[in-house]
Design a protein around this motif. Structure first.
Motif, PDB file in Angstrom:
ATOM      1  N   TRP A   9       0.861  -1.179   0.000  1.00  0.00           N
ATOM      2  CA  TRP A   9       0.000   0.000   0.000  1.00  0.00           C
ATOM      3  C   TRP A   9       0.896   1.227   0.000  1.00  0.00           C
ATOM      4  N   ALA A  10       0.509   2.237  -0.708  1.00  0.00           N
ATOM      5  CA  ALA A  10       1.249   3.499  -0.729  1.00  0.00           C
ATOM      6  C   ALA A  10       0.255   4.636  -0.453  1.00  0.00           C
ATOM      7  N   PRO A  11      -0.171   4.755   0.802  1.00  0.00           N
ATOM      8  CA  PRO A  11      -1.176   5.774   1.122  1.00  0.00           C
ATOM      9  C   PRO A  11      -0.574   7.178   1.194  1.00  0.00           C
ATOM     10  N   ASP A  12      -1.382   8.154   0.903  1.00  0.00           N
ATOM     11  CA  ASP A  12      -1.002   9.543   1.148  1.00  0.00           C
ATOM     12  C   ASP A  12      -1.258   9.822   2.620  1.00  0.00           C
ATOM     13  N   GLN A  13      -0.339  10.508   3.253  1.00  0.00           N
ATOM     14  CA  GLN A  13      -0.601  10.956   4.612  1.00  0.00           C
ATOM     15  C   GLN A  13      -1.508  12.173   4.561  1.00  0.00           C
ATOM     16  N   ARG A  14      -2.132  12.456   5.686  1.00  0.00           N
ATOM     17  CA  ARG A  14      -2.995  13.636   5.738  1.00  0.00           C
ATOM     18  C   ARG A  14      -2.205  14.868   5.294  1.00  0.00           C
ATOM     19  N   GLY A  15      -2.850  15.684   4.497  1.00  0.00           N
ATOM     20  CA  GLY A  15      -2.230  16.900   3.993  1.00  0.00           C
ATOM     21  C   GLY A  15      -1.554  16.767   2.644  1.00  0.00           C
ATOM     22  N   TYR A  16      -1.380  15.536   2.173  1.00  0.00           N
ATOM     23  CA  TYR A  16      -0.697  15.315   0.895  1.00  0.00           C
ATOM     24  C   TYR A  16      -1.684  14.921  -0.194  1.00  0.00           C
ATOM     25  N   ASN A  17      -1.377  15.306  -1.414  1.00  0.00           N
ATOM     26  CA  ASN A  17      -2.106  14.915  -2.619  1.00  0.00           C
ATOM     27  C   ASN A  17      -3.614  15.093  -2.429  1.00  0.00           C
ATOM     28  N   ILE A  30       2.614  13.773  15.462  1.00  0.00           N
ATOM     29  CA  ILE A  30       3.063  12.415  15.161  1.00  0.00           C
ATOM     30  C   ILE A  30       2.103  11.367  15.724  1.00  0.00           C
ATOM     31  N   ARG A  31       1.465  11.661  16.835  1.00  0.00           N
ATOM     32  CA  ARG A  31       0.509  10.701  17.414  1.00  0.00           C
ATOM     33  C   ARG A  31      -0.687  10.494  16.492  1.00  0.00           C
ATOM     34  N   HIS A  32      -1.145  11.540  15.836  1.00  0.00           N
ATOM     35  CA  HIS A  32      -2.255  11.411  14.885  1.00  0.00           C
ATOM     36  C   HIS A  32      -1.812  10.650  13.640  1.00  0.00           C
ATOM     37  N   LEU A  33      -0.622  10.979  13.160  1.00  0.00           N
ATOM     38  CA  LEU A  33      -0.124  10.339  11.939  1.00  0.00           C
ATOM     39  C   LEU A  33       0.096   8.842  12.134  1.00  0.00           C
ATOM     40  N   THR A  34       0.640   8.461  13.293  1.00  0.00           N
ATOM     41  CA  THR A  34       0.845   7.032  13.545  1.00  0.00           C
ATOM     42  C   THR A  34      -0.485   6.307  13.758  1.00  0.00           C
ATOM     43  N   LYS A  35      -1.455   6.987  14.353  1.00  0.00           N
ATOM     44  CA  LYS A  35      -2.790   6.372  14.502  1.00  0.00           C
ATOM     45  C   LYS A  35      -3.446   6.163  13.141  1.00  0.00           C
ATOM     46  N   ASP A  36      -3.203   7.072  12.204  1.00  0.00           N
ATOM     47  CA  ASP A  36      -3.735   6.898  10.847  1.00  0.00           C
ATOM     48  C   ASP A  36      -3.207   5.598  10.239  1.00  0.00           C
ATOM     49  N   ILE A  37      -1.909   5.362  10.379  1.00  0.00           N
ATOM     50  CA  ILE A  37      -1.306   4.153   9.806  1.00  0.00           C
ATOM     51  C   ILE A  37      -1.786   2.914  10.548  1.00  0.00           C
ATOM     52  N   ALA A  38      -1.870   2.995  11.870  1.00  0.00           N
ATOM     53  CA  ALA A  38      -2.392   1.859  12.643  1.00  0.00           C
ATOM     54  C   ALA A  38      -3.817   1.531  12.206  1.00  0.00           C
ATOM     55  N   GLY A  39      -4.604   2.552  11.888  1.00  0.00           N
ATOM     56  CA  GLY A  39      -5.968   2.340  11.406  1.00  0.00           C
ATOM     57  C   GLY A  39      -5.995   1.623  10.066  1.00  0.00           C
ATOM     58  N   LEU A  40      -5.047   1.945   9.199  1.00  0.00           N
ATOM     59  CA  LEU A  40      -4.961   1.251   7.912  1.00  0.00           C
ATOM     60  C   LEU A  40      -4.619  -0.222   8.101  1.00  0.00           C
ATOM     61  N   HIS A  54       9.153   6.749   3.463  1.00  0.00           N
ATOM     62  CA  HIS A  54      10.077   7.625   2.748  1.00  0.00           C
ATOM     63  C   HIS A  54       9.781   9.059   3.158  1.00  0.00           C
ATOM     64  N   ASP A  55      10.815   9.860   3.267  1.00  0.00           N
ATOM     65  CA  ASP A  55      10.683  11.266   3.609  1.00  0.00           C
ATOM     66  C   ASP A  55       9.978  11.382   4.963  1.00  0.00           C
ATOM     67  N   TRP A  56       8.934  12.171   5.074  1.00  0.00           N
ATOM     68  CA  TRP A  56       8.216  12.317   6.349  1.00  0.00           C
ATOM     69  C   TRP A  56       7.577  10.989   6.766  1.00  0.00           C
ATOM     70  N   GLY A  57       7.213  10.157   5.802  1.00  0.00           N
ATOM     71  CA  GLY A  57       6.677   8.845   6.118  1.00  0.00           C
ATOM     72  C   GLY A  57       7.690   7.953   6.822  1.00  0.00           C
ATOM     73  N   GLY A  58       8.986   8.224   6.615  1.00  0.00           N
ATOM     74  CA  GLY A  58      10.017   7.480   7.329  1.00  0.00           C
ATOM     75  C   GLY A  58       9.968   7.744   8.808  1.00  0.00           C
TER      76      GLY A  58
END
Length: 61
Positions: A9-17, A30-40, A54-58
């Motif tokens: 999967w190559a999801p866009d993080q919130r705010g991208y694309n 970062i707590r919201h961003l990691t919860k987004d991925i855990a939800g996926l 990659h980049d901020w996703g790293g």
């Protein structure tokens, strides 16, 4: 690899694309961003995953 049960999967993080773009800076904590991925991962029906970012996703991964 797909025939071995792997998924990529190559999801866009919130705010991208085309993803949602919350207005508050705190919504990008970062707590919201990691919860987004855990939800996926949870939505995939899997109990665990190997995550490569990659980049901020790293940082999030």
């Amino acid at each position: 690899m797909a025939n071995q049960g792997f998924r990529v999967w190559a999801p866009d993080q919130r705010g991208y694309n085309l993803s949602d773009k919350p207005e508050k800076v705190s919504d990008y904590d970062i707590r919201h961003l990691t919860k987004d991925i855990a939800g996926l991962i949870k939505a995939s029906g899997r109990e665990k995953a190997t995550i490569v970012g990659h980049d901020w996703g790293g940082i999030v991964s």
